[in-house]
Design an enzyme around this catalytic site. Sequence first.
Site, PDB file in Angstrom:
ATOM      1  N   ARG A 120       0.844  -1.154  -0.014  1.00  0.00           N
ATOM      2  CA  ARG A 120      -0.058  -0.037  -0.056  1.00  0.00           C
ATOM      3  C   ARG A 120       0.983   1.335  -0.110  1.00  0.00           C
ATOM      4  O   ARG A 120       2.052   1.042   0.574  1.00  0.00           O
ATOM      5  CB  ARG A 120      -0.924   0.200   1.189  1.00  0.00           C
ATOM      6  CG  ARG A 120      -2.279  -0.850   1.256  1.00  0.00           C
ATOM      7  CD  ARG A 120      -3.042  -0.471  -0.051  1.00  0.00           C
ATOM      8  NE  ARG A 120      -4.325  -1.123   0.047  1.00  0.00           N
ATOM      9  CZ  ARG A 120      -4.582  -2.265  -0.938  1.00  0.00           C
ATOM     10  NH1 ARG A 120      -3.505  -2.517  -1.730  1.00  0.00           N
ATOM     11  NH2 ARG A 120      -5.888  -2.783  -0.953  1.00  0.00           N
TER      12      ARG A 120
ATOM     13  N   GLU B  85      -3.872   7.705  -5.838  1.00  0.00           N
ATOM     14  CA  GLU B  85      -4.113   7.259  -6.894  1.00  0.00           C
ATOM     15  C   GLU B  85      -4.949   7.752  -7.669  1.00  0.00           C
ATOM     16  O   GLU B  85      -6.201   7.707  -6.870  1.00  0.00           O
ATOM     17  CB  GLU B  85      -4.082   5.623  -6.632  1.00  0.00           C
ATOM     18  CG  GLU B  85      -2.856   5.031  -5.926  1.00  0.00           C
ATOM     19  CD  GLU B  85      -2.740   3.515  -5.769  1.00  0.00           C
ATOM     20  OE1 GLU B  85      -3.968   3.031  -5.984  1.00  0.00           O
ATOM     21  OE2 GLU B  85      -2.095   2.954  -5.398  1.00  0.00           O
TER      22      GLU B  85
ATOM     23  N   HIS C  13      -1.316   0.215 -10.115  1.00  0.00           N
ATOM     24  CA  HIS C  13      -1.788  -0.600  -9.200  1.00  0.00           C
ATOM     25  C   HIS C  13      -2.397  -1.751 -10.049  1.00  0.00           C
ATOM     26  O   HIS C  13      -3.488  -1.947  -9.904  1.00  0.00           O
ATOM     27  CB  HIS C  13      -2.811   0.152  -8.497  1.00  0.00           C
ATOM     28  CG  HIS C  13      -3.111  -0.535  -7.056  1.00  0.00           C
ATOM     29  ND1 HIS C  13      -3.618   0.078  -5.907  1.00  0.00           N
ATOM     30  CD2 HIS C  13      -3.283  -1.711  -6.752  1.00  0.00           C
ATOM     31  CE1 HIS C  13      -3.839  -0.544  -4.833  1.00  0.00           C
ATOM     32  NE2 HIS C  13      -3.605  -1.951  -5.428  1.00  0.00           N
TER      33      HIS C  13
END
Length: 323
Positions: free
Chosen positions: A232, A261, A280
Site C-alpha cells: 500500500r 491514486e 496498481h
Amino acid sequence: MAARRDVLVVLCDEHKPPGMGRVESLVEVRYADRNDLAAALQGADALFVWDFFSAALREAWPAADRLRWIHIASAGVDRLLFPQLVDSPVVVTNSRGVFDRPIAEYVLGLVLAVAKDLPSTLALQHERVWRHRESRLIEGRRALVVGTGSIGRAIGRLLRATGMEVSAVGRAARDADPDLGTIHAAGDLHELLPTADYVVIAAPLTESTRGWFDSAAFAAMRADAWLVNIGRGPIVVEPDLIQALRAGRLAGAALDVFAEEPLPPHHPFWGMANVIVSPHMSGDVVGWHDALADLFLDNLTRWLAGQSLDNQVDKSAGYVPSR
C-alpha cells in the site's frame, strides 16, 4: 407463504461482476452504486463490495439495519473498515489468494527488469543508441520480504526458486519457514535493511505499518539496493523516498501503489530515471474478475448453508484510523 429470500447488495459501478446469474438464482440481488447504496442496504443481509476502491459504505452504514456479512473483492481491507463496522458483529471476508501468484510473478519481473537493466535498454532503443552494458545475476542476491501474508509467501517462494536468498519481516519471528526462510520480528526491520539487495513491501496498511518506510529506513538501506512496493502506498513516506533517491542513498524504487491514486501528473516519480511506476496493476491478470466472482460464489454457498466462511478478516487488526 413463501419463505423470505436473503437479500444481497452488490456495490458496483456500471460494470457488474461476471457470472451473476448463479448468484441471482440463490438470493435476491440489489445492484447499487455509491449514490443509492444506503437505500439498497435497508433490509439487506449481505454486501458484496465489487467496487473495492469505494468508501461509500461508511456514509451508508446507518441504513444497514440487517447486515450480517460483507465480502470485498480485494485482499486489502483498509479502504473498507471504519469504527462502526469494526465494532459491529458483521463478518467481513476478503479475496485473499486470488492475487498471490500474479503479484509474485510481477515482483519477480521487476527484480529481473532491474538486474538486467531493461528500463535503460528500452530507453536506448527509443533513442536508437547501441550501448553495451553488463547486467547482474539474481541468483545469490538477497531479498527481504516485508509482510508474511499469503502474498508475501508467494513472493518468497518464487524468488527462492530463482536462487535468491530470501528472509522476511513479520509480526513474530520464526526460523526455517518453508516459504520465507528466516522470519524476523517487525522491530528488527532497520537492522535487516542493510543486508538486502531488494526490499519488497508486501504488508497490509495498518496503524503500525503506515509511514513505516521513512528517512530512517532509507538511510539504513544500501546505496545499491532497490525498494519494491506492491503493498500500500501510505506505508512509504513518499517525500522521504524522493529525497533518498535524489541523494543516491538507494539505487531505485519500483512502485505499483501510491499515497494518491491515480498518481498525479505533476508527481516527481514520473520523471525520475531510477523509479519504475505502474498503475496498481501487479495482481490484475487476464481472468482475475472471474476468479474474484468465483471466490465470492463459493463463500455465498457456504454462507447460505450455515457453514464457516473462508478468508474471514480480523477487523481490529486490519483497521486503519483515517488521518
